[in-house]
Every structure is written in C-alpha cells, then in structure tokens.
Design a protein around this motif. Structure first.
Motif, mmCIF file in Angstrom:
data_model
loop_
_atom_site.group_PDB
_atom_site.id
_atom_site.type_symbol
_atom_site.label_atom_id
_atom_site.label_comp_id
_atom_site.label_asym_id
_atom_site.label_seq_id
_atom_site.Cartn_x
_atom_site.Cartn_y
_atom_site.Cartn_z
ATOM 1 N N LYS A 1 1.419 -1.499 -0.072
ATOM 2 C CA LYS A 1 -0.229 0.174 0.052
ATOM 3 C C LYS A 1 0.713 0.922 0.168
ATOM 4 N N LEU A 2 1.925 1.482 1.178
ATOM 5 C CA LEU A 2 3.039 2.157 0.781
ATOM 6 C C LEU A 2 3.605 3.030 -0.348
ATOM 7 N N THR A 3 4.056 1.845 -0.587
ATOM 8 C CA THR A 3 4.702 1.428 -2.007
ATOM 9 C C THR A 3 3.566 1.977 -3.494
ATOM 10 N N LYS A 4 2.172 1.885 -3.019
ATOM 11 C CA LYS A 4 1.523 2.496 -4.667
ATOM 12 C C LYS A 4 1.468 3.863 -4.350
ATOM 13 N N ASP A 5 1.011 3.980 -2.663
ATOM 14 C CA ASP A 5 1.164 5.476 -2.313
ATOM 15 C C ASP A 5 2.018 6.589 -3.046
ATOM 16 N N ILE A 6 3.603 6.519 -2.675
ATOM 17 C CA ILE A 6 4.557 6.640 -2.993
ATOM 18 C C ILE A 6 4.843 6.676 -4.420
ATOM 19 N N SER A 7 4.331 6.179 -5.088
ATOM 20 C CA SER A 7 3.980 5.725 -6.858
ATOM 21 C C SER A 7 3.343 7.099 -7.885
ATOM 22 N N VAL A 8 1.584 7.167 -6.427
ATOM 23 C CA VAL A 8 1.178 7.702 -7.571
ATOM 24 C C VAL A 8 1.773 9.484 -6.723
ATOM 25 N N GLN A 9 2.389 9.701 -5.304
ATOM 26 C CA GLN A 9 2.595 10.477 -5.399
ATOM 27 C C GLN A 9 3.588 11.315 -5.619
ATOM 28 N N THR A 10 4.579 9.979 -6.632
ATOM 29 C CA THR A 10 5.329 10.431 -7.315
ATOM 30 C C THR A 10 5.220 10.934 -8.609
ATOM 31 N N ARG B 1 2.415 12.282 -9.401
ATOM 32 C CA ARG B 1 2.181 13.692 -9.832
ATOM 33 C C ARG B 1 2.605 14.771 -9.546
#
Length: 140
Positions: free
Chosen positions: A52-61, A63
């Motif tokens: 979940k953290l990896t996915k969230d960080i990927s989305v944020q990066t 953006r």
C-alpha cells in the motif's frame, strides 16, 4: 460401601493425573498454533502495508513529476517568447544600422571615422544577436 467410596477417590485421582498429563501437550500445541498464527498474520499485514505504501508513493511521485514537467514547459515557453521578442528588437536595430551604414557609404567617398564607428557598432550588435540566438537554441 466403604469399598466403593475408596475406589472412587482412587479413580478420580487417576483421571485427574491423566487429564493433567494430556492437557500439557494440548496446551503447548494450542500456544504454538496461536504463536504461529500471530507470526503469519503479522507477516501478511506487513506485506500488505508495504504494498500500500509503495503504491501511494508511486502515485504521489507521478503527480509531482507531472506538475514539475508542466511548470518546466511553462517556463520554457515564457523564455522562448522573451528571447524571440529580444531577437526581433535586435534584428530591427541591425537593419536600421545597416541602412544607416549604407546611407553613409553612399554619401561619402572616403572612409571616415563615422563609418568606422558604425561598423564597430554593427559588429557589436551582431555579436549580441548571435549570443541571444545561442541562448535560445540552448533553451530549446
């Protein structure tokens, strides 16, 4: 009757001893099972959080990269517009100096100090024009 009474306590003592002997391995087996389930559950939950953290960080990066790219494109367009405007101004000055130089050449038979000054000014303007052109090319 006394015999029955005496036999019963012996039997219940034997049963209690057997129950206590068989309950220890059962108790240990249950604890091992609970500990195993706890370890498996914590590993699963840790992996779930990690994903979940990896996915969230990927989305944020993604953006942030998109926002930076849009900002860069905007700045690049502004600079190109500014340099184009400056190049047009310098080109008009060069053309005006060329006309003035041609006019002076036509009006004088010999080279004078004024024509030398005009040539030097013309050369300076051409150097600046070349520098601006190089800067625009670098920005592109």
């Amino acid at each position: 009757m006394e015999t029955n009474i005496q036999t019963s306590p012996n039997r219940s003592a034997a049963r209690t001893a057997r129950k206590s002997k068989s309950s220890v391995p059962l108790f240990l087996a249950v604890w091992v099972l609970l500990i195993g389930c706890g370890v498996i559950g914590s590993v699963w939950y840790t992996n779930h959080l990690k994903a979940k953290l990896t996915k969230d960080i990927s989305v944020q990066t993604a953006r942030q990269i998109t926002a930076m790219q849009q900002d860069y494109d905007t700045q690049l367009k502004q600079m190109q517009t500014q340099f184009s405007g400056e190049l047009i101004k310098v080109q008009s000055k060069v053309d005006a100096l060329n006309e003035l130089l041609q006019f002076t050449k036509d009006n004088t038979n010999s080279k004078t100090d004024n024509s030398n000054k005009l040539f030097s000014q013309l050369n300076e303007v051409k150097k600046k024009l070349n520098e601006l052109q190089k800067s625009l090319d670098v920005l592109k």
